[in-house]
Design an enzyme around this catalytic site. Structure first.
Site, PDB file in Angstrom:
ATOM      1  N   GLY A  10       0.820  -1.207   0.000  1.00 54.93           N
ATOM      2  CA  GLY A  10       0.000   0.000   0.000  1.00 54.93           C
ATOM      3  C   GLY A  10       0.848   1.249   0.000  1.00 54.93           C
ATOM      4  O   GLY A  10       1.609   1.500   0.943  1.00 54.93           O
ATOM      5  N   PHE A  13      -0.619   7.277   2.435  1.00 55.50           N
ATOM      6  CA  PHE A  13       0.069   8.155   3.374  1.00 55.50           C
ATOM      7  C   PHE A  13       0.984   7.385   4.319  1.00 55.50           C
ATOM      8  O   PHE A  13       2.110   7.790   4.581  1.00 55.50           O
ATOM      9  CB  PHE A  13      -0.949   8.946   4.203  1.00 55.50           C
ATOM     10  CG  PHE A  13      -1.740   9.939   3.410  1.00 55.50           C
ATOM     11  CD1 PHE A  13      -1.101  10.953   2.708  1.00 55.50           C
ATOM     12  CD2 PHE A  13      -3.122   9.884   3.363  1.00 55.50           C
ATOM     13  CE1 PHE A  13      -1.824  11.886   1.982  1.00 55.50           C
ATOM     14  CE2 PHE A  13      -3.852  10.811   2.641  1.00 55.50           C
ATOM     15  CZ  PHE A  13      -3.198  11.808   1.947  1.00 55.50           C
ATOM     16  N   GLU A 170     -18.248  18.381   0.704  1.00 49.22           N
ATOM     17  CA  GLU A 170     -17.371  19.032  -0.266  1.00 49.22           C
ATOM     18  C   GLU A 170     -17.844  18.776  -1.694  1.00 49.22           C
ATOM     19  O   GLU A 170     -17.820  19.673  -2.546  1.00 49.22           O
ATOM     20  CB  GLU A 170     -15.930  18.548  -0.069  1.00 49.22           C
ATOM     21  CG  GLU A 170     -15.330  19.056   1.233  1.00 49.22           C
ATOM     22  CD  GLU A 170     -13.953  18.497   1.540  1.00 49.22           C
ATOM     23  OE1 GLU A 170     -13.238  19.106   2.354  1.00 49.22           O
ATOM     24  OE2 GLU A 170     -13.585  17.447   0.981  1.00 49.22           O
ATOM     25  N   ALA A 318      -6.092  10.885   7.430  1.00 47.59           N
ATOM     26  CA  ALA A 318      -4.741  10.860   6.885  1.00 47.59           C
ATOM     27  C   ALA A 318      -3.672  11.096   7.941  1.00 47.59           C
ATOM     28  O   ALA A 318      -2.601  10.471   7.906  1.00 47.59           O
ATOM     29  CB  ALA A 318      -4.615  11.901   5.771  1.00 47.59           C
TER      30      ALA A 318
END
Length: 431
Positions: A10, A13, A170, A318
């Site tokens: 992966g 982050f 958003e 994150a």
């Protein structure tokens, strides 16, 4: 002396922040496994999906990122199985050996067992899904301006967003702004596009994890833009072009965007006893998988109950992934050098959501604020983590031009073939 093999599955982050700490340390050979050949920035996927920024603004090839790191290799592939007893993993492109394995694959969309939603709704967790959504949006607009029947036209224009968290808010705000600033010029046949945007959440408020100030601001701003906000109701089904809510009401639509939840990516080969709610992997205070000596899990995929400030586990954001990745790297170095290990303790730097142009809400550890200043802070905060100076500069210029002119220039339909919404969507195993 042979090198210590670290395999990281992966490249989000957590994985990237872990690798950064090993720069120039030739005691280690690090292999990053990912089904994509690029790192990308998920918080801005919705801006790709709404044709506001280019996908190249938020993505960066792994091989370019690591080309000056002689101790890092990249393996293109999806995880098939972990073999803890043999210290190997199987991918769809071969078998890799490890001394230490780090699982940082993140999450995938959770449809909560609603089969028709899984088959027909539009998720937004990957670059491919964002591009599919962009093309779907633009194709629907083209079909709507040609439609002669009002009911069919409304069905094409209705965009239903399930999930009133930051992504849903958003996305609704961006679509509403597009309707008032761009579509009135490019699609004069379409009137009041924002009134066709539905934002649905099963809870009583938008932005549930944030402050009341942020929640109220989101509701007021989106309502003023014309978005239809439906609270305390959940999507129960999506069949034959109808979103059905749990109170029996329905909305005719060709588009259900699903942002309602996530579930950890599956890791075949791990013992069932370490898999907790939401398919998260249970880890100790050092992010080591319970019962294992050399397997670690980071970020959204992990469930750590040892942090006294987060006894039910950390939020799947994150900052947790970034901090865990950096600390694990230091702890592995400490382990090799026979130094003490440091337990993970999350330092909350706050949360933010952009609501509309020049308007955002921010919750910092000591205070909350909203409006234009919060919007500026949001822009700044979202440029910093981008990989590569070129990406930061391109995104800053794209934002400046688009916000000043109200005219993003990316509305290209790059896949003009008819979409088959009845086709089952399949998600690869790893991020």
């Amino acid at each position: 002396m042979s090198k210590i093999k670290i395999v990281i599955v992966g490249g989000g982050f957590a994985g990237i922040n872990l690798i950064k700490k090993f720069k120039g340390d030739d005691r280690f050979l690090i292999t990053l496994v990912d089904k994509n050949n690029y790192h990308f920035f998920p918080p801005l996927l919705y801006q790709v999906a709404t044709a506001f920024i280019e996908l190249s603004n938020i993505s960066y090839p792994f091989r370019r990122l690591f080309r000056e790191r002689s101790n890092v290799r990249f393996h293109l592939g999806s995880l098939v199985r972990v073999n803890p007893s043999r210290n190997t993993i199987e991918t769809d492109n071969g078998v890799l050996e490890y001394d230490y394995l780090v699982l940082a694959m993140g999450t995938e969309t959770n449809y909560f067992g609603i089969e028709n939603v899984r088959k027909n709704a539009m998720p937004m967790k990957t670059i491919d899904e964002a591009l599919n959504m962009r093309n779907h949006l633009l194709l629907n607009l083209e079909k709507a301006v040609r439609s002669k029947e009002r009911s069919e036209r409304n069905k094409l224009l209705n965009f239903v967003i399930a999930g009133g968290g930051p992504t849903g808010v958003e996305l609704a705000g961006m679509l509403a702004e597009m309707g008032s600033k761009i579509m009135v010029k490019e699609y004069p046949e379409i009137k009041n596009f924002a009134s066709h945007i539905y934002l649905i959440d099963a809870g009583p408020v938008l932005l549930a994890p944030m402050s009341k100030k942020a929640q109220d601001e989101a509701y007021q701003v989106l309502s003023k833009l014309g978005v239809k906000i439906i609270l305390n109701k959940a999507v129960q089904d999506y069949s034959q072009g109808r979103v059905i809510l749990n109170d029996g009401t329905s909305i005719e639509t060709n588009t259900l965007i699903w942002t309602s939840g996530v579930i950890g990516r599956e890791v075949p080969g791990l013992p069932e006893k370490v898999i907790a709610r939401g398919r998260r992997i249970m880890v100790d205070e050092h992010n080591k998988v319970l019962g294992s000596d050399n397997i670690f899990a980071l970020g959204d995929q992990s469930l750590q109950l040892s942090d006294v400030n987060y006894p039910k586990g950390h939020p799947q954001v994150a900052q947790v992934a970034m901090q865990q990745g950096a600390l694990l790297a230091q702890n592995l170095l400490n382990k090799i050098e026979k130094k003490p290990q440091t337990p993970f303790s999350y330092k909350d730097k706050g949360s933010m959501a952009i609501i509309s142009k020049y308007n955002a809400a921010a919750d910092l550890p000591k205070f909350s604020f909203k409006g234009f200043f919060a919007w500026l802070v949001w822009l700044f905060i979202h440029i910093i983590p981008l990989v590569g100076f070129r990406n930061k500069a391109k995104l800053a210029f794209s934002w400046f031009w688009s916000f000043v002119t109200n005219d993003a220039t990316l509305r290209l339909i790059v896949r003009p073939e008819e979409e088959n919404h009845g086709e089952e969507r399949k998600s690869p195993v790893n991020h």
